[in-house]
Motif scaffolding. Structure first.
Motif, PDB file in Angstrom:
ATOM      1  N   GLY A   1       0.864  -1.186   0.045  1.00 56.86           N
ATOM      2  CA  GLY A   1       0.193   0.008   0.048  1.00 56.86           C
ATOM      3  C   GLY A   1       0.744   1.218   0.049  1.00 56.86           C
ATOM      4  N   GLU A   2       0.262   2.525   0.230  1.00 59.44           N
ATOM      5  CA  GLU A   2       0.848   3.736   0.044  1.00 59.44           C
ATOM      6  C   GLU A   2       1.779   3.690   1.482  1.00 59.44           C
ATOM      7  OE1 GLU A   2      -1.657   6.938  -0.491  1.00 59.44           O
ATOM      8  OE2 GLU A   2      -2.161   6.300  -2.472  1.00 59.44           O
ATOM      9  N   THR A   3       1.171   3.371   2.475  1.00 60.11           N
ATOM     10  CA  THR A   3       2.266   3.145   3.574  1.00 60.11           C
ATOM     11  C   THR A   3       2.319   1.693   4.589  1.00 60.11           C
ATOM     12  OG1 THR A   3       0.428   3.327   5.154  1.00 60.11           O
ATOM     13  CG2 THR A   3       1.081   5.319   4.246  1.00 60.11           C
ATOM     14  N   TYR A   4       3.210   1.625   5.283  1.00 65.26           N
ATOM     15  CA  TYR A   4       3.291   0.427   6.058  1.00 65.26           C
ATOM     16  C   TYR A   4       2.012  -0.154   6.441  1.00 65.26           C
ATOM     17  CZ  TYR A   4       5.144  -3.329   9.028  1.00 65.26           C
ATOM     18  OH  TYR A   4       5.256  -4.672   9.911  1.00 65.26           O
ATOM     19  N   ALA A   5       1.231   0.686   6.881  1.00 66.48           N
ATOM     20  CA  ALA A   5       0.117  -0.020   7.781  1.00 66.48           C
ATOM     21  C   ALA A   5      -1.158  -0.450   6.548  1.00 66.48           C
ATOM     22  CB  ALA A   5      -0.633   1.258   8.571  1.00 66.48           C
ATOM     23  N   ASP A   6      -0.776  -0.011   5.414  1.00 69.55           N
ATOM     24  CA  ASP A   6      -1.613  -0.491   4.333  1.00 69.55           C
ATOM     25  C   ASP A   6      -1.231  -1.718   3.640  1.00 69.55           C
ATOM     26  OD1 ASP A   6      -3.284   1.696   4.369  1.00 69.55           O
ATOM     27  OD2 ASP A   6      -1.821   2.875   3.033  1.00 69.55           O
ATOM     28  N   LEU A   7      -0.176  -2.588   4.031  1.00 69.47           N
ATOM     29  CA  LEU A   7       0.327  -3.721   3.813  1.00 69.47           C
ATOM     30  C   LEU A   7      -0.574  -4.888   4.011  1.00 69.47           C
ATOM     31  CD1 LEU A   7       3.852  -4.926   3.415  1.00 69.47           C
ATOM     32  CD2 LEU A   7       2.307  -6.448   4.847  1.00 69.47           C
ATOM     33  N   LYS A   8      -0.686  -5.723   2.967  1.00 71.16           N
ATOM     34  CA  LYS A   8      -1.791  -6.972   3.323  1.00 71.16           C
ATOM     35  C   LYS A   8      -0.939  -8.137   2.846  1.00 71.16           C
ATOM     36  CE  LYS A   8      -6.128  -4.547   2.890  1.00 71.16           C
ATOM     37  NZ  LYS A   8      -6.398  -4.373   4.154  1.00 71.16           N
ATOM     38  N   GLY A   9      -0.987  -9.136   3.470  1.00 71.30           N
ATOM     39  CA  GLY A   9      -0.408 -10.398   3.295  1.00 71.30           C
ATOM     40  C   GLY A   9      -1.521 -11.330   2.679  1.00 71.30           C
ATOM     41  N   GLN A  10      -1.027 -12.270   1.736  1.00 70.29           N
ATOM     42  CA  GLN A  10      -1.856 -13.173   0.898  1.00 70.29           C
ATOM     43  C   GLN A  10      -1.127 -14.474   1.012  1.00 70.29           C
ATOM     44  OE1 GLN A  10      -2.005 -11.536  -3.228  1.00 70.29           O
ATOM     45  NE2 GLN A  10      -4.414 -11.314  -2.933  1.00 70.29           N
ATOM     46  N   LEU A  11      -2.375 -15.270   1.327  1.00 73.13           N
ATOM     47  CA  LEU A  11      -2.099 -16.933   1.478  1.00 73.13           C
ATOM     48  C   LEU A  11      -2.510 -17.146  -0.134  1.00 73.13           C
ATOM     49  CD1 LEU A  11      -1.187 -19.393   2.852  1.00 73.13           C
ATOM     50  CD2 LEU A  11      -3.707 -19.624   3.450  1.00 73.13           C
ATOM     51  N   MET A  12      -1.223 -17.978  -0.818  1.00 75.48           N
ATOM     52  CA  MET A  12      -1.619 -18.548  -2.276  1.00 75.48           C
ATOM     53  C   MET A  12      -1.644 -19.865  -2.275  1.00 75.48           C
ATOM     54  SD  MET A  12      -1.872 -15.435  -3.712  1.00 75.48           S
ATOM     55  CE  MET A  12      -1.684 -15.879  -5.575  1.00 75.48           C
ATOM     56  N   LEU A  13      -2.486 -20.167  -3.122  1.00 81.37           N
ATOM     57  CA  LEU A  13      -2.219 -21.749  -3.542  1.00 81.37           C
ATOM     58  C   LEU A  13      -2.167 -21.955  -4.875  1.00 81.37           C
ATOM     59  CD1 LEU A  13      -2.982 -24.723  -2.364  1.00 81.37           C
ATOM     60  CD2 LEU A  13      -5.356 -24.341  -3.217  1.00 81.37           C
ATOM     61  N   ALA A  14      -1.149 -22.796  -5.350  1.00 77.29           N
ATOM     62  CA  ALA A  14      -0.804 -23.106  -6.721  1.00 77.29           C
ATOM     63  C   ALA A  14      -0.788 -24.648  -6.950  1.00 77.29           C
ATOM     64  CB  ALA A  14       0.523 -22.467  -7.099  1.00 77.29           C
ATOM     65  N   VAL A  15      -1.060 -25.238  -8.091  1.00 71.75           N
ATOM     66  CA  VAL A  15      -1.273 -26.536  -8.300  1.00 71.75           C
ATOM     67  C   VAL A  15      -0.538 -26.892  -9.728  1.00 71.75           C
ATOM     68  CG1 VAL A  15      -3.300 -26.304 -10.312  1.00 71.75           C
ATOM     69  CG2 VAL A  15      -2.849 -28.281  -8.844  1.00 71.75           C
ATOM     70  N   ARG A  16       0.298 -27.913  -9.594  1.00 71.46           N
ATOM     71  CA  ARG A  16       1.119 -28.458 -10.579  1.00 71.46           C
ATOM     72  C   ARG A  16       0.174 -28.777 -11.868  1.00 71.46           C
ATOM     73  NH1 ARG A  16       6.129 -30.315 -10.608  1.00 71.46           N
ATOM     74  NH2 ARG A  16       6.249 -30.981  -8.472  1.00 71.46           N
ATOM     75  N   PRO A  17       0.482 -28.194 -12.914  1.00 72.58           N
ATOM     76  CA  PRO A  17      -0.084 -28.270 -14.306  1.00 72.58           C
ATOM     77  C   PRO A  17       0.010 -29.818 -14.587  1.00 72.58           C
ATOM     78  CG  PRO A  17       1.474 -26.496 -14.560  1.00 72.58           C
ATOM     79  CD  PRO A  17       1.648 -27.243 -13.121  1.00 72.58           C
ATOM     80  N   LYS A  18      -1.282 -30.355 -15.300  1.00 71.84           N
ATOM     81  CA  LYS A  18      -1.305 -31.720 -15.629  1.00 71.84           C
ATOM     82  C   LYS A  18      -1.170 -31.668 -16.947  1.00 71.84           C
ATOM     83  CE  LYS A  18      -3.599 -33.676 -11.919  1.00 71.84           C
ATOM     84  NZ  LYS A  18      -5.056 -34.602 -11.392  1.00 71.84           N
TER      85      LYS A  18
END
Length: 389
Positions: free
Chosen positions: A372-389
């Motif tokens: 974000g514009e400031t440290y207080a605006d930072l957001k964390g994301q939990l991501m999930l990825a799958v191996r292509p078949k």
């Protein structure tokens, strides 16, 4: 009266009674991720009442319902891949896009489809996953009112549960780990240097019960220190304890022999590795415990001066995942059998990969961030990825 007669038939017949319990269990498993099953179940109960004129037809009705619910249960649990998309190169930030310009990187780019699972205010770190009775649970640390908190998250229900809180604070300098259906984590009680203590806690996965206390010991007890201290992101022992992956940068750090439980493996790896060559390549060393031999991963992609971090073994110990610049990195996979190196997540804000296998697919969890514009605006994301078949 007819309903009472059917219920008596079910109770008096051991086979039908057992099938009734299976239907009950499967129904509530499906209900966790699909509330529409309620109306369907009510309709089936009416059909069951018409069908149960004899034990034979009653058994057939229950057998059909069991098969239907098994299909519904698996459809819901396989839904992890829904909404996953491949990265859009044109939408990458400037730093991540610059990391895609080198030809050697383009040749190794094998992106995995992915999606965000949840977003939190502040940093999110150290994701892990475990399967309990065919249900997936995900664990991570995030800040709550400036307090590091350990969470359990169910993708099936979307529910999060805070395992720790303000009165029971997780020690973020110490790794938590999952073993035999239990999560072990540590808290540090403040005090003077000589009176500080470490407490090991145990949480039963998926129960939302209060954690129990396993051990309490002095913070500066060197012998116990080795047992609970994490080896760091620059060294990882495979699940079968047959191989050790170490960053070339860490190979010259003798302290790993003293302060980590992998110390004996590390010491042997040092003895059989050309440390000068490892340092020059600035890559990864794979030490094989059984053969007492080490391999320095050689690839021209490493020539750009990477700082490799967050080493993690795949669930089957056939490959190693890592990020290449600490907290500002893309994620790579090195396959031991083919000796191939592939870039699977292009964002330089991605880090801390964790591998698991679920319902026939290979996945990785990883953390990302939204600036974000400031440290207080930072957001964390939990991501999930799958191996292509």
């Amino acid at each position: 009266m007819a309903k009472a007669k059917i219920e008596k038939m079910i109770c008096d017949n051991p086979s039908i009674s057992q099938m009734d319990e299976v239907v009950h269990t499967l129904y509530f498993n499906v209900l966790k991720h699909d509330s529409s099953i309620k109306q369907e179940q009510r309709a089936w109960l009416k059909q069951r009442n018409f069908a149960c004129t004899t034990p034979f037809y009653c058994e057939k009705a229950f057998a059909d319902r069991i098969n239907q619910l098994i299909d519904r249960q698996h459809i819901g649990q396989h839904d992890l891949t829904e909404g996953m998309t491949l990265p859009d190169i044109n939408s990458l930030d400037e730093l991540s896009l610059a990391g895609m310009t080198r030809e050697v990187v383009k040749e190794k780019y094998r992106p995995w489809p992915r999606k965000p699972l949840l977003t939190v205010n502040g940093y999110l770190s150290r994701p892990q996953a475990a399967v309990v009775n065919d249900e997936l649970f995900i664990y991570y640390i995030a800040n709550v009112n400036k307090v590091a908190t350990l969470f359990e998250y169910s993708p099936a229900t979307g529910k999060t549960f805070a395992i720790t809180n303000d009165s029971l604070r997780i020690a973020t300098s110490v790794s938590y780990f999952i073993e035999e259906g239990k999560l072990h984590f540590f808290s540090i009680q403040d005090g003077s240097i000589n009176s500080k203590t470490i407490t090991e806690h145990q949480y039963l996965l998926g129960t939302e019960l209060a954690p129990g206390v396993l051990n309490v010991f002095r913070h500066y007890d060197e012998e116990r220190y080795v047992e609970y201290r994490p080896s760091g992101d620059e060294m990882a022992l495979s699940h079968d304890r047959g191989k050790l992956a170490i960053t070339a940068n860490a190979m010259n750090n003798d302290r790993f022999q003293i302060v980590s439980k992998e110390g004996p493996y590390f010491a042997k790896a040092q003895q059989v590795t050309d440390l000068a060559a490892a340092k020059k390549l600035n890559s990864i060393v794979i030490y094989d415990v059984e053969t007492n031999q080490s391999e320095i991963v050689s690839d021209n992609a490493f020539a750009s001066g990477w700082y490799i971090n967050s080493l993690a073994w795949s669930f089957d110990d056939q490959s190693v995942f890592f990020d290449n610049s600490g907290n500002w990195a893309c994620i790579w996979e090195y396959d031991l059998a083919s000796k191939q190196l592939h870039k699977i997540v292009p964002e330089h804000s991605a880090s801390s990969p964790f591998s698991f296998h679920y319902q026939g697919n290979d996945y990785i969890l990883y953390e990302d961030s939204i600036q974000g514009e400031t440290y207080a605006d930072l957001k964390g994301q939990l991501m999930l990825a799958v191996r292509p078949k």
